[in-house]
Design a protein around this motif. Structure first.
Motif, short mmCIF file in Angstrom:
data_model
loop_
_atom_site.label_atom_id
_atom_site.label_comp_id
_atom_site.label_asym_id
_atom_site.label_seq_id
_atom_site.Cartn_x
_atom_site.Cartn_y
_atom_site.Cartn_z
N UNK A 302 -12.43 4.71 -4.39
CA UNK A 302 -11.74 4.04 -5.48
C UNK A 302 -12.70 3.03 -6.13
N UNK A 303 -13.00 3.22 -7.42
CA UNK A 303 -13.99 2.35 -8.07
C UNK A 303 -13.49 1.88 -9.43
N UNK A 304 -12.16 1.63 -9.52
CA UNK A 304 -11.61 1.21 -10.82
C UNK A 304 -10.84 -0.10 -10.67
N UNK A 305 -9.58 0.01 -10.27
CA UNK A 305 -8.68 -1.15 -10.28
C UNK A 305 -8.13 -1.41 -8.88
N UNK A 306 -7.42 -2.52 -8.76
CA UNK A 306 -6.75 -2.83 -7.49
C UNK A 306 -5.44 -2.03 -7.37
N UNK A 307 -4.92 -2.00 -6.14
CA UNK A 307 -3.61 -1.40 -5.86
C UNK A 307 -3.47 0.04 -6.33
N UNK A 308 -4.49 0.84 -6.13
CA UNK A 308 -4.43 2.23 -6.56
C UNK A 308 -3.97 3.15 -5.44
N UNK A 309 -4.27 2.79 -4.19
CA UNK A 309 -3.85 3.61 -3.05
C UNK A 309 -2.67 2.89 -2.41
N UNK A 310 -1.49 3.48 -2.58
CA UNK A 310 -0.25 2.84 -2.17
C UNK A 310 0.53 3.80 -1.28
N UNK A 311 1.71 3.35 -0.84
CA UNK A 311 2.55 4.25 -0.03
C UNK A 311 2.95 5.49 -0.83
N UNK A 312 2.88 5.38 -2.16
CA UNK A 312 3.30 6.51 -3.00
C UNK A 312 2.30 7.67 -2.98
N UNK A 330 -6.73 -0.76 -2.05
CA UNK A 330 -5.78 -0.18 -1.09
C UNK A 330 -4.76 -1.25 -0.70
N UNK A 331 -3.48 -0.95 -0.81
CA UNK A 331 -2.49 -1.95 -0.40
C UNK A 331 -2.47 -2.03 1.13
N UNK A 332 -2.09 -3.17 1.69
CA UNK A 332 -2.06 -3.30 3.15
C UNK A 332 -1.19 -2.23 3.82
#
Ligand code: NAD
Length: 426
Positions: A302-312, A330-332
């Protein structure tokens, strides 16, 4: 930016950054006084300033500079141009900068700034006036031995040289030549460093190579997906390709493309430079976001924005390792799930520290008025990052914790030692 990570939890980015800090502080039993200090930024500067548009009308902009901590040296961190920029986001990003510098033994503190606007909607002359007016509004809140901005999402080397020139022209004539180091990430001819443009991508490469050595993985056999193809993502793509990895899928703000047998990272960079985004690249097929996240790869960058890898979307990911080139991607909750499934996360404060490390090299070159060769820059960067990765692996073993917590612990132990030595004024 507020994230809904699961129905019961609403977490802002800064809250997320502070929780990560407390988790590591708890494991290492950080002195509670230092813990209280480090949980908040020292200074939060907000400026509202008018800028003349090409139409002759004036528009008001809001800019931020957050100074999280300067125990180890001047505040240091990028300037972000994006409509999403707000106080919460820059506070989180400034906090992460403190840990990054401490982890890498760079004598800087943590800071971050930004302006809430979309640079793509403005002409070059409007951009120049926005940047110069912002720099003027920040005034003495920045300085080569006080707080040193750099490029980040939406800003670049041209932004930095406008900032430097504006700052220099507000400085007494006799001192103008000594303030080049007020920003880093400048063009080479204006005091920049060789290797700074690709430094973050170069650091991502070193970090993944370190992990490959640790896990007996062949780098050249890796299949990779990259989100973001700006400064960081496009340098990651090209460097990974040079070292034999196969770039399978790339996504950005325009969409995503996929080529199961691999695409040319260099040709894709040319396409993005010509068209502004990855879609419709002739060397791959346009695909959906779902196709991107579920691509058959070993490595996801991931090399763009925050919060891109989520539970979704975390369950869609096929990769064994997430290499966090962006800050806070990545969210916690998603990280917990990914680790529980046997995946690995190489944390942002280690992986993308190449930018701040080479910024430090640029600052040293400005101070000594002596340029370094590219080989010197790259070799020193490798030493710094491999050293930080080694210390992280040792802390992971000692504390039996995640790699992110281990990287935090290395950084916090350094800050704790210096607070112990200096004490808390008065
Ligand atoms: P950039 O502006 O050069 O590129 C940003 C990329 O993100 C572009 O490809 C853009 O299309 C993409 N993007 C934007 N919105 C998106 C969306 N909604 N979905 C998918 N992609 C989207 O920025 P950069 O300098 O490459 O920074 C990228 C990340 O790396 C940021 O998190 C930044 O904080 C971090 N970082 C940058 C540096 C640096 O030296 N530039 C250093 C450390 C960390």
């Amino acid at each position: 930016m507020t994230l809904v990570d699961s129905p019961e939890k609403q977490v802002s980015l800064h809250e997320q950054a502070v929780r990560q800090f407390h988790e590591a502080a708890e494991i290492m039993d950080l002195n509670p006084d230092y813990r209280a200090i480090l949980a908040h930024p020292k200074n939060e500067v907000i400026v509202n300033f008018p800028v003349r548009m090409d139409t002759g009308e004036y528009r008001s902009f809001r800019g931020y500079r957050i100074q999280h901590n300067n125990l180890l040296g001047p505040y240091k961190g990028g300037i972000r141009f994006s409509p999403h920029v707000d106080l919460d986001e820059v506070k989180a990003l400034a906090t992460w900068m403190t840990w990054k510098s401490a982890l890498c033994d760079v004598p800087f503190g943590g800071g971050k700034g930004g302006i809430a606007f979309d640079p793509r909607e403005h002409s070059q002359s409007e951009l120049e006036r926005i940047v110069r007016r912002f720099t003027h509004a920040l005034g003495s809140n920045i300085g080569p031995d006080h707080d040193i901005p750099a490029p980040d999402l939406g800003s670049n080397a041209q932004t930095m040289v406008w900032m430097m020139d504006t700052y220099a022209n507000s400085t007494a004539a006799a001192n103008r030549q000594s303030v080049k180091g007020v920003v880093t990430g400048k063009p080479i001819e204006s005091g920049g460093s060789l290797g700074r443009e690709k430094a973050t991508g170069q650091g991502v490469l070193f970090s993944l190579q370190h992990w490959c050595d640790e896990t007996n993985t062949d780098f050249s056999g890796l299949r990779v997906a990259i989100q973001g193809y700006g400064n960081v993502g496009s340098n990651v793509g090209r460097l990974f390709e040079v070292y034999g990895a196969t770039i399978v899928s790339v996504a950005d703000h325009t969409g995503a493309v996929i080529a199961p047998d691999g695409l040319s990272a260099f040709e894709l960079a040319d396409h993005v430079a010509e068209t502004g985004g990855v879609v419709d690249f002739a060397g791959a097929t346009n695909c959906s976001a779902d196709d991107f996240w579920s691509a058959d790869v070993d490595v996801l960058v991931p090399g763009a924005l925050e919060n891109q890898i989520t539970l979704a979307n975390v369950d869609q990911i096929q990769a064994r390792v997430i290499v966090e080139a962006a800050n806070g991607p990545t969210t916690p909750a998603a990280e917990e799930q990914f680790l529980a499934g046997g995946g690995e996360v190489l944390p942002d404060i280690l992986v993308n520290a190449g930018g701040v490390v080479v910024s430090y090299f640029e600052w040293l070159q400005n101070k000594s008025a002596q340029p370094w060769t590219l080989d010197v820059v790259d070799n020193k960067l490798r030493d710094v990052l491999l050293g930080a990765a080694d210390r992280t692996v040792v802390a992971k073993g000692n504390h039996g914790c995640s790699r992110r917590n281990a990287a935090y612990i290395v950084a916090l132990e350094k800050l704790e030692r210096v607070y112990d030595q200096r004490g808390i004024f008065p």
